[in-house]
Enzyme design. Structure first.
Site, PDB file in Angstrom:
ATOM      1  N   VAL A 148     122.132  43.355 -15.066  1.00 41.84           N
ATOM      2  CA  VAL A 148     122.566  44.679 -15.526  1.00 41.84           C
ATOM      3  C   VAL A 148     122.626  45.510 -14.244  1.00 41.84           C
ATOM      4  CG1 VAL A 148     122.016  46.686 -16.947  1.00 41.84           C
ATOM      5  CG2 VAL A 148     121.512  44.386 -17.793  1.00 41.84           C
ATOM      6  N   PRO A 149     123.809  45.640 -13.655  1.00 41.30           N
ATOM      7  CA  PRO A 149     123.935  46.013 -12.236  1.00 41.30           C
ATOM      8  C   PRO A 149     123.726  47.491 -11.928  1.00 41.30           C
ATOM      9  CG  PRO A 149     126.109  45.719 -13.190  1.00 41.30           C
ATOM     10  CD  PRO A 149     125.120  45.360 -14.270  1.00 41.30           C
ATOM     11  N   CYS A 150     122.476  47.949 -12.048  1.00 43.07           N
ATOM     12  CA  CYS A 150     122.183  49.338 -11.707  1.00 43.07           C
ATOM     13  C   CYS A 150     122.377  49.602 -10.209  1.00 43.07           C
ATOM     14  CB  CYS A 150     120.768  49.698 -12.139  1.00 43.07           C
ATOM     15  SG  CYS A 150     119.479  48.609 -11.510  1.00 43.07           S
ATOM     16  N   HIS A 151     122.435  48.535  -9.397  1.00 48.60           N
ATOM     17  CA  HIS A 151     122.664  48.731  -7.962  1.00 48.60           C
ATOM     18  C   HIS A 151     124.083  49.209  -7.667  1.00 48.60           C
ATOM     19  CE1 HIS A 151     123.986  44.579  -8.792  1.00 48.60           C
ATOM     20  NE2 HIS A 151     124.828  44.733  -7.794  1.00 48.60           N
ATOM     21  N   ARG A 152     124.968  49.134  -8.657  1.00 48.54           N
ATOM     22  CA  ARG A 152     126.349  49.584  -8.457  1.00 48.54           C
ATOM     23  C   ARG A 152     126.535  51.070  -8.760  1.00 48.54           C
ATOM     24  NH1 ARG A 152     128.754  44.383 -11.689  1.00 48.54           N
ATOM     25  NH2 ARG A 152     128.056  42.791 -10.194  1.00 48.54           N
TER      26      ARG A 152
END
Length: 352
Positions: free
Chosen positions: A315-319
């Site tokens: 779940v790409p919260c780094h994006r």
């Protein structure tokens, strides 16, 4: 994350007690549960019993305690009495919390403790204590043992210390956990540091870096909501995420097929599902994310939900970035956020 020399090079330096490798690597000894400097004059362990680390905090999170002979946290000088007192307190009871109020009761000013500990050990007392406590609590998971309540006599002051840490993090003593569900746990080594994965038959519930400050709270909250206990062991979902993460870091995968289970409030679920729709090699601001979920005024709340995400990378919260394009707010550290974005930009469609 610092790049280590080859294991052969580091072991050779250890055999020579080479001072030029001071600060380059630290080593953990599996048979004793202790981590040392490369110049430690204790008996040199066999190569198969050694694990190398790029920083003392990595060794702490892996469950190792500092060697009393070479003092790997020291910087060539004797620790102040207050620092020695705090280190001894942690080792006596690794699983116990040492809150500011308790320090005050012992006549210790918390701000002084933080300042002296940071100056001497390179991290605050609370950061050291959290790393040590989590290392103790995750030790069996990392070793792949099947019973968390087994007597641990390698690297810990006592088995009771482990059981106390287990009870604090899991939420119940091992002896009383029989009525709970099971979350299978696995320790994963990645190029950006160790991660913890939790899964059951429904899918992956947690994937996070073990040194992330909020991990302990995430574990406690997740287990309370699911009424589940953590047990180390293999599971098809864990096998799948290990394979897919390997492919991701090798640059041959951008999309994950591992089933995931999102556990949170309706607002959090809306944010996390919106995160899943951010395509690889692209980014999104917090403002844009708030608009996507139909709540443009809830930018701060979106930021909090982003930080509460328990499924790093997948779940790409780094994006998610700041409005001006700056990197902001990543629990695993901004350096990891940059590394992940750089990795994804380097992966071409042909390679995956």
């Amino acid at each position: 994350m610092a790049k280590l020399p080859t294991p052969a090079t580091m072991y050779s330096a250890l055999l020579r007690h080479d001072p030029t490798y001071e600060g380059v690597f630290w080593l953990g000894v599996r048979t004793t549960g202790i981590f040392c400097r490369p110049t430690c004059r204790a008996r040199t362990p066999n190569r198969e019993n050694i694990e190398f680390f790029a920083a003392p905090s990595d060794a702490l999170h892996a469950g190792f305690r500092p060697c009393r002979k070479c003092r790997p946290l020291d910087h060539g000088r004797k620790p102040p009495p207050l620092v020695e007192q705090l280190l001894a307190a942690v080792e006596r009871e690794p699983g116990r919390r040492h809150r500011d109020a308790e320090l005050v009761e012992r006549g210790i000013d918390p701000s002084t403790a933080r300042r002296q500990f940071k100056r001497y050990c390179g991290m605050t007392f609370q950061a050291y204590h959290r790393a040590r406590r989590m290392g103790v609590a995750l030790s069996d998971i990392r070793k792949g043992k099947t019973v968390l309540d087994s007597q641990l006599d390698q690297g810990f002051a006592s088995g009771s210390g482990f059981r106390e840490a287990f009870a604090r993090i899991v939420g119940t003593p091992p002896s009383q956990a029989g009525s709970l569900g099971v979350l299978h746990a696995k320790w994963l080594e990645t190029p950006l540091g160790a991660m913890l994965a939790l899964a059951d038959d429904r899918g992956l519930h947690l994937l996070d870096f073990v040194d992330r400050r909020g991990l302990e709270q995430s574990l406690t909250l997740l287990q309370r909501r699911l009424r589940a206990r953590v047990l180390p062991g293999e599971h098809p979902v864990l096998t799948q995420i290990v394979r897919e993460l390997d492919e991701y870091f090798q640059g041959t995968r951008l999309m994950f097929n591992t089933p995931v289970v999102l556990t949170g409030s309706p607002f959090q679920l809306a944010v996390w599902r919106a995160l899943q729709n951010i395509r690889p090699r692209t980014t999104c601001s917090y403002c844009e994310l708030a608009v996507k979920i139909g709540q443009p005024a809830a930018v701060r709340a979106v930021g909090r939900a982003n930080g509460d995400n328990r499924l790093s990378i997948i779940v790409p919260c780094h994006r998610v970035i700041g409005a001006g394009g700056a990197l902001t707010g990543y629990g695993g550290g901004l350096w990891r956020k940059q590394k992940l974005l750089d990795l994804e930009r380097s992966i071409t469609a042909d390679s995956c």
